[in-house]
Motif scaffolding. Structure first.
Motif, PDB file in Angstrom:
ATOM      1  N   ILE A   5      49.057 -35.413  -3.476  1.00  9.34           N
ATOM      2  CA  ILE A   5      50.199 -34.858  -3.751  1.00  9.34           C
ATOM      3  C   ILE A   5      50.623 -33.509  -4.373  1.00  9.34           C
ATOM      4  O   ILE A   5      50.389 -34.178  -5.806  1.00  9.34           O
ATOM      5  N   ASP A   6      51.338 -33.287  -4.373  1.00  9.04           N
ATOM      6  CA  ASP A   6      51.924 -32.122  -5.473  1.00  9.04           C
ATOM      7  C   ASP A   6      53.802 -32.132  -4.701  1.00  9.04           C
ATOM      8  O   ASP A   6      53.517 -30.785  -4.226  1.00  9.04           O
ATOM      9  N   THR A   7      54.785 -32.752  -4.912  1.00 13.42           N
ATOM     10  CA  THR A   7      55.330 -32.435  -4.844  1.00 13.42           C
ATOM     11  C   THR A   7      56.825 -32.837  -5.477  1.00 13.42           C
ATOM     12  O   THR A   7      56.953 -33.449  -6.440  1.00 13.42           O
ATOM     13  N   PRO A   8      58.255 -31.564  -5.275  1.00 14.89           N
ATOM     14  CA  PRO A   8      59.205 -32.318  -6.546  1.00 14.89           C
ATOM     15  C   PRO A   8      60.189 -32.906  -5.335  1.00 14.89           C
ATOM     16  O   PRO A   8      60.719 -34.151  -6.268  1.00 14.89           O
ATOM     17  N   GLY A   9      59.889 -33.620  -4.328  1.00 19.69           N
ATOM     18  CA  GLY A   9      60.440 -34.696  -3.691  1.00 19.69           C
ATOM     19  C   GLY A   9      60.573 -34.028  -2.415  1.00 19.69           C
ATOM     20  O   GLY A   9      60.553 -33.150  -1.547  1.00 19.69           O
ATOM     21  N   GLY A  10      61.870 -34.825  -1.362  1.00 15.72           N
ATOM     22  CA  GLY A  10      61.370 -34.004  -0.017  1.00 15.72           C
ATOM     23  C   GLY A  10      62.890 -35.225   0.483  1.00 15.72           C
ATOM     24  O   GLY A  10      63.313 -36.032   0.279  1.00 15.72           O
ATOM     25  N   GLU A  11      63.224 -34.888   1.952  1.00 15.75           N
ATOM     26  CA  GLU A  11      63.735 -36.313   3.305  1.00 15.75           C
ATOM     27  C   GLU A  11      64.190 -37.228   2.901  1.00 15.75           C
ATOM     28  O   GLU A  11      62.781 -37.803   2.969  1.00 15.75           O
ATOM     29  N   LEU A  12      64.862 -37.850   2.761  1.00 16.67           N
ATOM     30  CA  LEU A  12      64.747 -39.610   3.072  1.00 16.67           C
ATOM     31  C   LEU A  12      63.981 -40.188   4.397  1.00 16.67           C
ATOM     32  O   LEU A  12      63.203 -40.932   3.960  1.00 16.67           O
ATOM     33  N   ASP A  13      64.642 -39.378   5.353  1.00 14.05           N
ATOM     34  CA  ASP A  13      63.847 -40.130   6.737  1.00 14.05           C
ATOM     35  C   ASP A  13      63.044 -39.792   6.656  1.00 14.05           C
ATOM     36  O   ASP A  13      61.940 -40.545   7.821  1.00 14.05           O
ATOM     37  N   ALA A  14      62.774 -38.424   6.251  1.00 12.17           N
ATOM     38  CA  ALA A  14      60.536 -37.743   6.818  1.00 12.17           C
ATOM     39  C   ALA A  14      59.947 -38.923   5.669  1.00 12.17           C
ATOM     40  O   ALA A  14      59.283 -39.156   5.973  1.00 12.17           O
ATOM     41  N   THR A  15      60.587 -39.111   4.501  1.00 18.04           N
ATOM     42  CA  THR A  15      60.179 -39.688   4.006  1.00 18.04           C
ATOM     43  C   THR A  15      59.633 -41.376   4.092  1.00 18.04           C
ATOM     44  O   THR A  15      58.420 -42.037   4.299  1.00 18.04           O
ATOM     45  N   ILE A  16      61.321 -41.810   4.319  1.00 14.64           N
ATOM     46  CA  ILE A  16      60.356 -42.903   5.191  1.00 14.64           C
ATOM     47  C   ILE A  16      59.049 -43.979   6.623  1.00 14.64           C
ATOM     48  O   ILE A  16      58.131 -44.233   6.547  1.00 14.64           O
ATOM     49  N   ASP A  17      59.760 -42.198   7.484  1.00 16.71           N
ATOM     50  CA  ASP A  17      58.411 -41.891   8.313  1.00 16.71           C
ATOM     51  C   ASP A  17      57.168 -42.080   7.851  1.00 16.71           C
ATOM     52  O   ASP A  17      56.236 -42.635   8.808  1.00 16.71           O
ATOM     53  N   ILE A  18      56.716 -41.217   7.043  1.00 12.36           N
ATOM     54  CA  ILE A  18      55.442 -40.901   6.195  1.00 12.36           C
ATOM     55  C   ILE A  18      54.927 -42.410   5.858  1.00 12.36           C
ATOM     56  O   ILE A  18      53.789 -42.993   6.315  1.00 12.36           O
ATOM     57  N   CYS A  19      55.428 -43.330   5.256  1.00 17.61           N
ATOM     58  CA  CYS A  19      55.461 -44.538   5.023  1.00 17.61           C
ATOM     59  C   CYS A  19      55.116 -44.886   5.925  1.00 17.61           C
ATOM     60  O   CYS A  19      54.333 -46.133   5.987  1.00 17.61           O
ATOM     61  N   LEU A  20      55.874 -45.009   6.942  1.00 16.47           N
ATOM     62  CA  LEU A  20      55.791 -45.899   7.908  1.00 16.47           C
ATOM     63  C   LEU A  20      54.253 -45.929   8.982  1.00 16.47           C
ATOM     64  O   LEU A  20      53.428 -46.119   8.852  1.00 16.47           O
ATOM     65  N   ARG A  21      53.890 -44.549   8.628  1.00 13.25           N
ATOM     66  CA  ARG A  21      52.769 -43.896   9.619  1.00 13.25           C
ATOM     67  C   ARG A  21      51.571 -44.363   8.527  1.00 13.25           C
ATOM     68  O   ARG A  21      50.252 -44.670   9.165  1.00 13.25           O
ATOM     69  N   LEU A  22      51.705 -44.248   7.462  1.00 15.11           N
ATOM     70  CA  LEU A  22      50.949 -44.623   6.454  1.00 15.11           C
ATOM     71  C   LEU A  22      50.129 -45.981   6.317  1.00 15.11           C
ATOM     72  O   LEU A  22      48.829 -46.193   7.005  1.00 15.11           O
ATOM     73  N   LYS A  23      51.963 -46.903   6.471  1.00 16.38           N
ATOM     74  CA  LYS A  23      51.332 -47.906   7.152  1.00 16.38           C
ATOM     75  C   LYS A  23      50.730 -48.076   8.143  1.00 16.38           C
ATOM     76  O   LYS A  23      49.540 -49.563   8.020  1.00 16.38           O
ATOM     77  N   GLY A  24      51.240 -47.577   9.092  1.00 18.92           N
ATOM     78  CA  GLY A  24      50.059 -48.141  10.703  1.00 18.92           C
ATOM     79  C   GLY A  24      49.088 -47.418  11.354  1.00 18.92           C
ATOM     80  O   GLY A  24      49.179 -48.302  12.444  1.00 18.92           O
ATOM     81  N   GLU A  25      49.294 -46.148  11.225  1.00 25.83           N
ATOM     82  CA  GLU A  25      48.483 -45.499  11.285  1.00 25.83           C
ATOM     83  C   GLU A  25      46.860 -44.985  10.359  1.00 25.83           C
ATOM     84  O   GLU A  25      46.388 -44.455  11.180  1.00 25.83           O
ATOM     85  N   ALA A  26      47.042 -45.159   9.454  1.00 21.58           N
ATOM     86  CA  ALA A  26      45.725 -44.596   8.325  1.00 21.58           C
ATOM     87  C   ALA A  26      45.241 -45.340   7.934  1.00 21.58           C
ATOM     88  O   ALA A  26      45.778 -46.588   8.639  1.00 21.58           O
ATOM     89  N   PRO A  27      43.971 -44.541   7.765  1.00 21.82           N
ATOM     90  CA  PRO A  27      43.024 -46.287   7.231  1.00 21.82           C
ATOM     91  C   PRO A  27      43.448 -46.968   6.268  1.00 21.82           C
ATOM     92  O   PRO A  27      44.369 -46.880   6.122  1.00 21.82           O
ATOM     93  N   ALA A  28      42.769 -47.552   6.291  1.00 22.60           N
ATOM     94  CA  ALA A  28      43.177 -49.169   5.737  1.00 22.60           C
ATOM     95  C   ALA A  28      43.182 -48.541   4.115  1.00 22.60           C
ATOM     96  O   ALA A  28      43.907 -49.118   3.039  1.00 22.60           O
ATOM     97  N   ASN A  29      41.794 -48.246   3.187  1.00 26.71           N
ATOM     98  CA  ASN A  29      41.452 -47.991   2.779  1.00 26.71           C
ATOM     99  C   ASN A  29      42.103 -45.696   1.820  1.00 26.71           C
ATOM    100  O   ASN A  29      41.355 -45.106   1.972  1.00 26.71           O
ATOM    101  N   SER A  30      43.686 -46.038   2.184  1.00 30.67           N
ATOM    102  CA  SER A  30      43.720 -44.913   2.056  1.00 30.67           C
ATOM    103  C   SER A  30      45.072 -44.970  -0.020  1.00 30.67           C
ATOM    104  O   SER A  30      44.874 -45.890  -0.815  1.00 30.67           O
ATOM    105  N   VAL A  31      44.223 -43.705  -0.087  1.00 27.55           N
ATOM    106  CA  VAL A  31      44.466 -43.597  -1.693  1.00 27.55           C
ATOM    107  C   VAL A  31      44.570 -42.081  -2.355  1.00 27.55           C
ATOM    108  O   VAL A  31      44.953 -41.074  -1.480  1.00 27.55           O
ATOM    109  N   ALA A  32      46.450 -42.914  -3.049  1.00 28.16           N
ATOM    110  CA  ALA A  32      46.783 -41.111  -3.164  1.00 28.16           C
ATOM    111  C   ALA A  32      47.140 -40.586  -4.659  1.00 28.16           C
ATOM    112  O   ALA A  32      45.849 -41.735  -5.164  1.00 28.16           O
ATOM    113  N   TRP A  33      46.590 -39.595  -4.399  1.00 24.34           N
ATOM    114  CA  TRP A  33      46.074 -38.505  -5.581  1.00 24.34           C
ATOM    115  C   TRP A  33      47.169 -37.825  -5.624  1.00 24.34           C
ATOM    116  O   TRP A  33      47.477 -36.563  -5.247  1.00 24.34           O
ATOM    117  N   ILE A  34      47.595 -38.022  -6.759  1.00 23.61           N
ATOM    118  CA  ILE A  34      49.323 -37.472  -7.280  1.00 23.61           C
ATOM    119  C   ILE A  34      48.734 -36.535  -8.496  1.00 23.61           C
ATOM    120  O   ILE A  34      48.017 -36.645  -9.827  1.00 23.61           O
TER     121      ILE A  34
END
Length: 278
Positions: A5-34
């Motif tokens: 991740i390298d970002t100044p931010g983004g749209e609220l709806d897109a953010t919530i959608d990405i979070c839902l996909r990370l929790k529901g579709e991504a591997p359980a061992n997901s790591v954010a590298w800031i």
């Protein structure tokens, strides 16, 4: 799976959608590298992962929702509208705190300016937790603002309030380590603070560091595709304003001349890009 991740931010709806996909579709061992910043939406997305690692000098936070109009900049939000925008973010952060074992007040401080927090330590065993102003007063401790911590070789992860409840003890039983957040600003965590506050588990400099962190023999990188880069360009506000201008001018020219000509085709293409790109 590592989300770089390298970002100044983004749209609220897109953010919530990405979070839902990370929790529901991504591997359980997901790591954010800031690497190196994850402000606003980037913070919410990072906290949706199981774990966070940071690059040297990384920073994240400042995640309050804002309204921006092209050409007019930042717009003030009425209290009710701000509360409506904050609600899904705060709900997401509360869920992240429960999954990760964080104090929910620490995560809420990224969004809410009224939050005040200090890091305190029990003298007897070195156990740590966060405390608000009322809890400091209960312990008889002075709520000093902008108190910087001493240098540490191995920071200890603070415990949740349920894991370390405050008993009726003397002021000498606890000591204040540092001021974490004050009511006049949104929380931003620097690299060393993220480690000290238990938000990040390690510092990773580069791809070789990722291999070492996981004990992996190979790292496969999935970069942004050319189509994603093109869409990012087309949905940027300067280009959208330009496309709107081209569409309007071309329609005026087309209306002044009989039949369907080049101007009409240009207007159609500009309108198509405005609608399809998002």
């Amino acid at each position: 799976m590592v989300i770089e991740i390298d970002t100044p931010g983004g749209e609220l709806d897109a953010t919530i959608d990405i979070c839902l996909r990370l929790k529901g579709e991504a591997p359980a061992n997901s790591v954010a590298w800031i690497h190196p910043k994850a402000y606003s939406a980037g913070t919410i997305i990072a906290l949706s992962c199981r774990e966070i690692v940071v690059s040297p000098g990384a920073a994240f936070g400042d995640a309050a929702p804002i309204a921006v109009l092209p050409g007019l900049g930042l717009q003030p939000l009425p209290a009710a509208e701000r509360a409506k925008m904050e609600a899904p973010i705060l709900d997401e952060l509360d869920a992240a705190a429960a999954r990760r074992g964080d104090d929910p007040r620490l995560l809420r401080a990224f969004v809410a300016t009224e939050q005040e927090l200090w890091l305190i330590e029990r003298v007897s065993d070195g156990a740590r937790r966060f405390a608000d102003r009322a809890e400091l007063e209960k312990l008889g401790l002075e709520p000093v603002e902008n108190l910087a911590p001493a240098k540490e070789t191995a920071p200890r992860r603070p415990m949740r309030p349920s894991e370390l409840p405050l008993a009726d003890e003397s002021p000498d039983s606890w000591r204040v380590i540092e001021s974490v957040d004050v009511a006049s600003r949104l929380l931003v965590a620097q690299e060393d603070e993220a480690i000290r506050w238990g938000l990040a588990s390690d510092v990773v400099r580069d791809a070789a560091g990722i291999e070492s962190f996981f004990g992996a023999t190979q790292v496969v990188r999935f970069p942004e595709s050319w189509a994603e880069s093109l869409v990012r360009f087309l949905i940027s506000w300067p280009i959208r304003i330009l496309l709107i201008g081209v569409c309007v001018v071309a329609l005026v020219i087309e209306g002044l001349h009989p039949g369907v000509g080049v101007a009409g085709a240009v207007a159609f293409v500009a309108l198509l890009l405005l609608v399809v790109a998002p």
